[in-house]
Motif scaffolding. Structure first.
Motif, PDB file in Angstrom:
ATOM      1  N   TYR A 246       0.834  -1.207   0.000  1.00  0.00           N
ATOM      2  CA  TYR A 246       0.000   0.000   0.000  1.00  0.00           C
ATOM      3  C   TYR A 246       0.865   1.253   0.000  1.00  0.00           C
ATOM      4  CZ  TYR A 246      -4.715  -1.895   0.600  1.00  0.00           C
ATOM      5  OH  TYR A 246      -5.923  -2.503   0.410  1.00  0.00           O
ATOM      6  N   VAL A 247       1.959   1.247   0.715  1.00  0.00           N
ATOM      7  CA  VAL A 247       2.886   2.385   0.719  1.00  0.00           C
ATOM      8  C   VAL A 247       3.476   2.581  -0.677  1.00  0.00           C
ATOM      9  CG1 VAL A 247       5.081   3.237   1.633  1.00  0.00           C
ATOM     10  CG2 VAL A 247       3.399   2.224   3.173  1.00  0.00           C
ATOM     11  N   VAL A 248       3.840   1.486  -1.321  1.00  0.00           N
ATOM     12  CA  VAL A 248       4.382   1.569  -2.677  1.00  0.00           C
ATOM     13  C   VAL A 248       3.326   2.119  -3.638  1.00  0.00           C
ATOM     14  CG1 VAL A 248       5.216   0.166  -4.608  1.00  0.00           C
ATOM     15  CG2 VAL A 248       6.086  -0.246  -2.309  1.00  0.00           C
ATOM     16  N   ALA A 249       2.078   1.672  -3.502  1.00  0.00           N
ATOM     17  CA  ALA A 249       1.007   2.186  -4.364  1.00  0.00           C
ATOM     18  C   ALA A 249       0.784   3.674  -4.124  1.00  0.00           C
ATOM     19  CB  ALA A 249      -0.281   1.412  -4.110  1.00  0.00           C
TER      20      ALA A 249
ATOM     21  N   GLY B 238       2.056   5.109 -13.818  1.00  0.00           N
ATOM     22  CA  GLY B 238       0.914   4.357 -14.298  1.00  0.00           C
ATOM     23  C   GLY B 238       0.768   2.984 -13.682  1.00  0.00           C
ATOM     24  N   TRP B 239       1.704   2.558 -12.864  1.00  0.00           N
ATOM     25  CA  TRP B 239       1.669   1.206 -12.305  1.00  0.00           C
ATOM     26  C   TRP B 239       1.019   1.125 -10.933  1.00  0.00           C
ATOM     27  CZ3 TRP B 239       4.114   1.635  -7.762  1.00  0.00           C
ATOM     28  CH2 TRP B 239       5.118   2.587  -7.657  1.00  0.00           C
ATOM     29  N   TRP B 240       0.634   2.245 -10.368  1.00  0.00           N
ATOM     30  CA  TRP B 240       0.096   2.210  -9.017  1.00  0.00           C
ATOM     31  C   TRP B 240      -1.207   1.424  -8.890  1.00  0.00           C
ATOM     32  CZ3 TRP B 240      -4.614   3.850  -7.505  1.00  0.00           C
ATOM     33  CH2 TRP B 240      -5.285   4.734  -8.351  1.00  0.00           C
ATOM     34  N   PRO B 241      -2.119   1.398  -9.906  1.00  0.00           N
ATOM     35  CA  PRO B 241      -3.337   0.595  -9.717  1.00  0.00           C
ATOM     36  C   PRO B 241      -3.031  -0.899  -9.532  1.00  0.00           C
ATOM     37  CG  PRO B 241      -3.655   2.127 -11.520  1.00  0.00           C
ATOM     38  CD  PRO B 241      -2.212   2.179 -11.156  1.00  0.00           C
ATOM     39  N   THR B 242      -2.021  -1.383 -10.223  1.00  0.00           N
ATOM     40  CA  THR B 242      -1.643  -2.783 -10.063  1.00  0.00           C
ATOM     41  C   THR B 242      -1.149  -3.041  -8.648  1.00  0.00           C
ATOM     42  OG1 THR B 242      -1.036  -2.868 -12.399  1.00  0.00           O
ATOM     43  CG2 THR B 242      -0.191  -4.618 -10.976  1.00  0.00           C
ATOM     44  N   ALA B 243      -0.325  -2.136  -8.141  1.00  0.00           N
ATOM     45  CA  ALA B 243       0.173  -2.288  -6.768  1.00  0.00           C
ATOM     46  C   ALA B 243      -0.971  -2.224  -5.765  1.00  0.00           C
ATOM     47  CB  ALA B 243       1.218  -1.213  -6.469  1.00  0.00           C
ATOM     48  N   ALA B 244      -1.930  -1.347  -5.997  1.00  0.00           N
ATOM     49  CA  ALA B 244      -3.074  -1.241  -5.082  1.00  0.00           C
ATOM     50  C   ALA B 244      -3.919  -2.513  -5.112  1.00  0.00           C
ATOM     51  CB  ALA B 244      -3.926  -0.024  -5.450  1.00  0.00           C
ATOM     52  N   LEU B 245      -4.108  -3.092  -6.299  1.00  0.00           N
ATOM     53  CA  LEU B 245      -4.869  -4.338  -6.391  1.00  0.00           C
ATOM     54  C   LEU B 245      -4.139  -5.491  -5.712  1.00  0.00           C
ATOM     55  CD1 LEU B 245      -6.295  -4.205 -10.021  1.00  0.00           C
ATOM     56  CD2 LEU B 245      -7.541  -3.957  -7.871  1.00  0.00           C
ATOM     57  N   VAL B 246      -2.824  -5.549  -5.879  1.00  0.00           N
ATOM     58  CA  VAL B 246      -2.036  -6.592  -5.223  1.00  0.00           C
ATOM     59  C   VAL B 246      -2.120  -6.437  -3.710  1.00  0.00           C
ATOM     60  CG1 VAL B 246       0.320  -7.432  -4.854  1.00  0.00           C
ATOM     61  CG2 VAL B 246      -0.495  -6.989  -7.163  1.00  0.00           C
ATOM     62  N   ALA B 247      -2.033  -5.211  -3.228  1.00  0.00           N
ATOM     63  CA  ALA B 247      -2.113  -4.971  -1.785  1.00  0.00           C
ATOM     64  C   ALA B 247      -3.483  -5.359  -1.237  1.00  0.00           C
ATOM     65  CB  ALA B 247      -1.817  -3.500  -1.492  1.00  0.00           C
TER      66      ALA B 247
ATOM     67  N   ASP C  58     -10.707 -12.483  12.079  1.00  0.00           N
ATOM     68  CA  ASP C  58     -11.157 -12.074  13.398  1.00  0.00           C
ATOM     69  C   ASP C  58     -12.211 -10.988  13.163  1.00  0.00           C
ATOM     70  OD1 ASP C  58     -10.852 -10.086  15.867  1.00  0.00           O
ATOM     71  OD2 ASP C  58     -10.223 -12.099  16.487  1.00  0.00           O
ATOM     72  N   PRO C  59     -13.270 -10.948  13.952  1.00  0.00           N
ATOM     73  CA  PRO C  59     -14.302  -9.927  13.738  1.00  0.00           C
ATOM     74  C   PRO C  59     -13.757  -8.492  13.750  1.00  0.00           C
ATOM     75  CG  PRO C  59     -15.122 -11.593  15.226  1.00  0.00           C
ATOM     76  CD  PRO C  59     -13.683 -11.900  14.998  1.00  0.00           C
ATOM     77  N   TRP C  60     -12.666  -8.254  14.442  1.00  0.00           N
ATOM     78  CA  TRP C  60     -12.088  -6.911  14.470  1.00  0.00           C
ATOM     79  C   TRP C  60     -11.515  -6.512  13.116  1.00  0.00           C
ATOM     80  CZ3 TRP C  60     -12.883  -3.478  18.128  1.00  0.00           C
ATOM     81  CH2 TRP C  60     -13.284  -3.927  19.385  1.00  0.00           C
ATOM     82  N   LEU C  61     -11.312  -7.463  12.227  1.00  0.00           N
ATOM     83  CA  LEU C  61     -10.746  -7.168  10.907  1.00  0.00           C
ATOM     84  C   LEU C  61     -11.816  -6.822   9.868  1.00  0.00           C
ATOM     85  CD1 LEU C  61      -8.091 -10.007  10.726  1.00  0.00           C
ATOM     86  CD2 LEU C  61      -7.737  -7.618  11.329  1.00  0.00           C
ATOM     87  N   SER C  62     -13.070  -6.756  10.271  1.00  0.00           N
ATOM     88  CA  SER C  62     -14.155  -6.486   9.330  1.00  0.00           C
ATOM     89  C   SER C  62     -13.993  -5.141   8.631  1.00  0.00           C
ATOM     90  CB  SER C  62     -15.501  -6.534  10.040  1.00  0.00           C
ATOM     91  OG  SER C  62     -15.707  -7.811  10.593  1.00  0.00           O
ATOM     92  N   VAL C  63     -13.538  -4.148   9.331  1.00  0.00           N
ATOM     93  CA  VAL C  63     -13.320  -2.831   8.713  1.00  0.00           C
ATOM     94  C   VAL C  63     -12.222  -2.927   7.665  1.00  0.00           C
ATOM     95  CG1 VAL C  63     -12.604  -0.458   9.144  1.00  0.00           C
ATOM     96  CG2 VAL C  63     -14.157  -1.584  10.719  1.00  0.00           C
ATOM     97  N   GLY C  64     -11.186  -3.701   7.941  1.00  0.00           N
ATOM     98  CA  GLY C  64     -10.112  -3.898   6.968  1.00  0.00           C
ATOM     99  C   GLY C  64     -10.604  -4.578   5.700  1.00  0.00           C
ATOM    100  N   VAL C  65     -11.523  -5.517   5.850  1.00  0.00           N
ATOM    101  CA  VAL C  65     -12.112  -6.178   4.683  1.00  0.00           C
ATOM    102  C   VAL C  65     -12.865  -5.148   3.841  1.00  0.00           C
ATOM    103  CG1 VAL C  65     -13.841  -7.867   3.935  1.00  0.00           C
ATOM    104  CG2 VAL C  65     -12.258  -8.441   5.782  1.00  0.00           C
ATOM    105  N   LEU C  66     -13.637  -4.297   4.482  1.00  0.00           N
ATOM    106  CA  LEU C  66     -14.376  -3.254   3.754  1.00  0.00           C
ATOM    107  C   LEU C  66     -13.428  -2.289   3.046  1.00  0.00           C
ATOM    108  CD1 LEU C  66     -17.214  -2.449   6.311  1.00  0.00           C
ATOM    109  CD2 LEU C  66     -17.377  -3.769   4.192  1.00  0.00           C
ATOM    110  N   LEU C  67     -12.337  -1.938   3.689  1.00  0.00           N
ATOM    111  CA  LEU C  67     -11.368  -1.039   3.064  1.00  0.00           C
ATOM    112  C   LEU C  67     -10.697  -1.689   1.856  1.00  0.00           C
ATOM    113  CD1 LEU C  67      -9.730   0.546   6.225  1.00  0.00           C
ATOM    114  CD2 LEU C  67     -11.283   1.642   4.614  1.00  0.00           C
ATOM    115  N   ASP C  68     -10.330  -2.957   1.979  1.00  0.00           N
ATOM    116  CA  ASP C  68      -9.714  -3.655   0.847  1.00  0.00           C
ATOM    117  C   ASP C  68     -10.683  -3.779  -0.324  1.00  0.00           C
ATOM    118  OD1 ASP C  68      -7.231  -4.008   2.038  1.00  0.00           O
ATOM    119  OD2 ASP C  68      -7.770  -5.937   2.918  1.00  0.00           O
TER     120      ASP C  68
END
Length: 64
Positions: A4-7, A16-25, A38-48
């Protein structure tokens, strides 16, 4: 997180390569959250999922 930092650096650099990095992340994050869920990771799933949808819809258009 490092991909994500690289993207983000790619967005700032205007490359022009940042969308690929974002998709990989996002895909890597979803895979890790599926393996060690873990239920605490639900927000992370939504963000991804949000990152995948944003890249697929080329949003925001100002960074493309």
């Amino acid at each position: 997180a490092l991909v994500y930092v690289v993207a983000g650096a790619g967005v700032l650099a205007g490359s022009g390569w940042w969308p690929t990095a974002a998709l990989v992340a996002a895909a890597g994050g979803l895979a890790l959250k599926a393996i060690w869920f873990d239920p605490w990771l639900s927000v992370g799933v939504l963000l991804d999922v949000g990152v995948i949808v944003a890249v697929a819809c080329t949003w925001p258009a100002s960074v493309y």
